[in-house]
Design a protein around this motif. Sequence first.
Motif, PDB file in Angstrom:
ATOM      1  N   VAL B  98       0.844  -1.200   0.000  1.00  0.00           N
ATOM      2  CA  VAL B  98       0.000   0.000   0.000  1.00  0.00           C
ATOM      3  C   VAL B  98       0.882   1.255   0.000  1.00  0.00           C
ATOM      4  O   VAL B  98       0.568   2.250  -0.660  1.00  0.00           O
ATOM      5  CB  VAL B  98      -0.959  -0.019   1.204  1.00  0.00           C
ATOM      6  CG1 VAL B  98      -1.782   1.265   1.250  1.00  0.00           C
ATOM      7  CG2 VAL B  98      -1.880  -1.234   1.123  1.00  0.00           C
ATOM      8  N   ALA B  99       2.011   1.193   0.701  1.00  0.00           N
ATOM      9  CA  ALA B  99       2.905   2.355   0.789  1.00  0.00           C
ATOM     10  C   ALA B  99       3.488   2.732  -0.574  1.00  0.00           C
ATOM     11  O   ALA B  99       3.904   3.882  -0.765  1.00  0.00           O
ATOM     12  CB  ALA B  99       4.027   2.082   1.788  1.00  0.00           C
ATOM     13  N   VAL B 121      -1.436   5.736   4.363  1.00  0.00           N
ATOM     14  CA  VAL B 121      -1.479   4.280   4.204  1.00  0.00           C
ATOM     15  C   VAL B 121      -2.546   3.695   5.131  1.00  0.00           C
ATOM     16  O   VAL B 121      -3.354   2.847   4.724  1.00  0.00           O
ATOM     17  CB  VAL B 121      -0.088   3.659   4.500  1.00  0.00           C
ATOM     18  CG1 VAL B 121      -0.180   2.149   4.616  1.00  0.00           C
ATOM     19  CG2 VAL B 121       0.907   4.060   3.421  1.00  0.00           C
ATOM     20  N   GLU B 122      -2.553   4.181   6.362  1.00  0.00           N
ATOM     21  CA  GLU B 122      -3.505   3.689   7.357  1.00  0.00           C
ATOM     22  C   GLU B 122      -4.948   3.977   6.909  1.00  0.00           C
ATOM     23  O   GLU B 122      -5.826   3.122   6.982  1.00  0.00           O
ATOM     24  CB  GLU B 122      -3.217   4.403   8.693  1.00  0.00           C
ATOM     25  CG  GLU B 122      -3.522   3.592   9.929  1.00  0.00           C
ATOM     26  CD  GLU B 122      -2.644   2.369  10.061  1.00  0.00           C
ATOM     27  OE1 GLU B 122      -1.548   2.319   9.451  1.00  0.00           O
ATOM     28  OE2 GLU B 122      -3.070   1.426  10.754  1.00  0.00           O
ATOM     29  N   ARG B 123      -5.174   5.208   6.444  1.00  0.00           N
ATOM     30  CA  ARG B 123      -6.507   5.589   5.968  1.00  0.00           C
ATOM     31  C   ARG B 123      -6.939   4.708   4.807  1.00  0.00           C
ATOM     32  O   ARG B 123      -8.071   4.219   4.763  1.00  0.00           O
ATOM     33  CB  ARG B 123      -6.496   7.055   5.499  1.00  0.00           C
ATOM     34  CG  ARG B 123      -6.820   8.063   6.581  1.00  0.00           C
ATOM     35  CD  ARG B 123      -7.223   9.397   5.956  1.00  0.00           C
ATOM     36  NE  ARG B 123      -6.155   9.974   5.124  1.00  0.00           N
ATOM     37  CZ  ARG B 123      -5.130  10.667   5.633  1.00  0.00           C
ATOM     38  NH1 ARG B 123      -5.030  10.857   6.934  1.00  0.00           N
ATOM     39  NH2 ARG B 123      -4.201  11.162   4.846  1.00  0.00           N
ATOM     40  N   ALA B 124      -6.020   4.493   3.862  1.00  0.00           N
ATOM     41  CA  ALA B 124      -6.361   3.695   2.682  1.00  0.00           C
ATOM     42  C   ALA B 124      -6.715   2.270   3.100  1.00  0.00           C
ATOM     43  O   ALA B 124      -7.688   1.682   2.613  1.00  0.00           O
ATOM     44  CB  ALA B 124      -5.195   3.697   1.702  1.00  0.00           C
ATOM     45  N   ARG B 153      -3.633   0.602  -2.355  1.00  0.00           N
ATOM     46  CA  ARG B 153      -2.406   1.216  -2.889  1.00  0.00           C
ATOM     47  C   ARG B 153      -2.790   2.428  -3.759  1.00  0.00           C
ATOM     48  O   ARG B 153      -2.175   3.495  -3.679  1.00  0.00           O
ATOM     49  CB  ARG B 153      -1.648   0.171  -3.717  1.00  0.00           C
ATOM     50  CG  ARG B 153      -0.289   0.551  -4.220  1.00  0.00           C
ATOM     51  CD  ARG B 153      -0.279   1.410  -5.449  1.00  0.00           C
ATOM     52  NE  ARG B 153      -0.772   0.740  -6.639  1.00  0.00           N
ATOM     53  CZ  ARG B 153      -1.005   1.345  -7.786  1.00  0.00           C
ATOM     54  NH1 ARG B 153      -0.822   2.636  -7.914  1.00  0.00           N
ATOM     55  NH2 ARG B 153      -1.446   0.670  -8.827  1.00  0.00           N
ATOM     56  N   THR B 154      -3.848   2.237  -4.570  1.00  0.00           N
ATOM     57  CA  THR B 154      -4.285   3.324  -5.448  1.00  0.00           C
ATOM     58  C   THR B 154      -4.867   4.474  -4.616  1.00  0.00           C
ATOM     59  O   THR B 154      -4.629   5.643  -4.908  1.00  0.00           O
ATOM     60  CB  THR B 154      -5.347   2.800  -6.427  1.00  0.00           C
ATOM     61  OG1 THR B 154      -4.967   1.486  -6.842  1.00  0.00           O
ATOM     62  CG2 THR B 154      -5.469   3.678  -7.633  1.00  0.00           C
TER      63      THR B 154
END
Lengths: 318, 259
Positions: B98-99, B121-124, B153-154
């Motif tokens: 994700v990062a 990253v956490e929010r996604a 990731r997007t």
Amino acid sequence: MNRWLLVLVLALYVVSLAVGPALWPWRLGNEVGWAIVWELRVPRATLGLLIGGALGLSGAVLQGWLRNPLAEPGVIGVSACASFAAVCAFYSGLAAAFTLALPLAGIAGAAIAVALLMTAVRAGTGTVSLLLMGVAINAIAAALIALVLASSPNPFAYQEISLWLAGSITDRDLRYLAISTPFMVAGALLVLGAGRGVDALSLGDNAARSLGVETGRLGLRLTLGVGLMVGAATSVAGVIGFVGLIAPHLVRAKVGYKPGATMVPAMLVGAALVLAADILVRLMPTAFELQLGVFTSLVGAPFLVYVVRRARSAWLAA
Amino acid sequence: MSRLAARALVCRRGPRTVLESIDVSFAADQVTAIIGPNGSGKTTLLRHLAGLDRAAGGDVALDGAPLGQLAAGVRARRIAYLPQGASVYWPLLGRDLVALGRLPHGADLGRPLSALDADAVERALRRVDGLAFADRTVDALSQGERARLLLARTLATEAEILVADEPVASLDPAYALDTMSVLRAEARCGACVVVSLHDLGLAARFADRVIVLAGGRVAADGPPDEALRPAIIDAAYGVGFRTVVLEGVTQPVAWSRRP
């Protein structure tokens, strides 16, 4: 981890200075002892350090860039092309007439291979065409080397070439160090700054481009960097196989399989592997010193089989 | 307001014209679904919208400026793109995967993330409900879980435009519904979402607007009820559709091989 690897590399470097027919040569306390250190051991240990680092780093770069855990500097044909050029230098007698002809030819051969590979990168046709180009370069170089060896009128030249092809850093003086070091350092600097781009390629070419990575330019940079490192290394030491394959494997799990973060530790492990192998060939009770390249292949090939069998199928298949 | 627009966009692959003079624009706060049969040019259109391909004619504009003039790094911060059948080549940790979406903002996986990047990253991860498997390696995940992380990731890029190429193609109904809900939530928060779909039922339910592509041209462009009328999609797909109305949403159903 990098700190411990650095300590290991430095320790092996000191051992490499010490070990040989004359143990701890500086303890002799005379001119002969220091001559052994400066003229034999320092070039040998430093070449081992630099060549191992160059091969380990090249392996990590190629594996990350080509997204293939089995990629190796030898795969893209740069080692083979450098070898062929060096063999030509032997065959033509240039190497005998002029010591530096050998490394210069090797670098020229590597440059030709890089130029050929760049055409594949420029065409933008991706990893497959690059690997196929590497296979083709390897095949042509191997055939040409065989042709040169078969038509060599001088049996001594034949022997010399065969020995050189097997890979070694014995009896390389400071001039070899001088001519190869700038190329290896330049190549390393080129690729070490490209970690983020290689990380992005974990998602494939399209996603990497959507993340702002100019993959064509990245490919040129990595091709050039690897060409410089492998070309210079091969030209002074012959083919030292499997280091570029093994070093990244040994560190990858420790860095969470991130291809960019694999590069520096793989470079250090590569240096440690070549230094350790070169120390071991000196210590082995063989009739004459075993070629370093032969030794790394003897150890490296079974290791590769082990890695392949153990590897998680999910990423090996990718 | 229109953010992203294709203006007289033409694309050729060798002698074949894949897109012929496409004129469409995409608004913020909307999910626009691109539908059409295989080979109708959906993926090609999305690649152009994401700035990955150079047009043979016309251009794609972001807030009025041609995409080609934008630096790759700037474009990457403004347009996030999820490729079709996205894959991961190394068994990365879910969180690291994700990062990668933070690379356009200068993140480097070789170093600890900045607080800003770590928050994104956490929010996604939270938005795709992926926190539970974020600390596992992606090779240990199901295809559906991996698809969620790729979507995260997007999202982690927090771009104003989100282009997703068939994000539900190989997902089971639960994941497909979740993915569409996430995309709609993004649009409600102000993003401009462009998504290609094969599932016309999902397009009817989740899209604010549907564009029907057929033979490289826009066959219809409008609200789902209009664009998904059998008269239009029968011709586009060469299939006879019928419709059922469920909870006020008209659902097209492919019914017979002949229109």
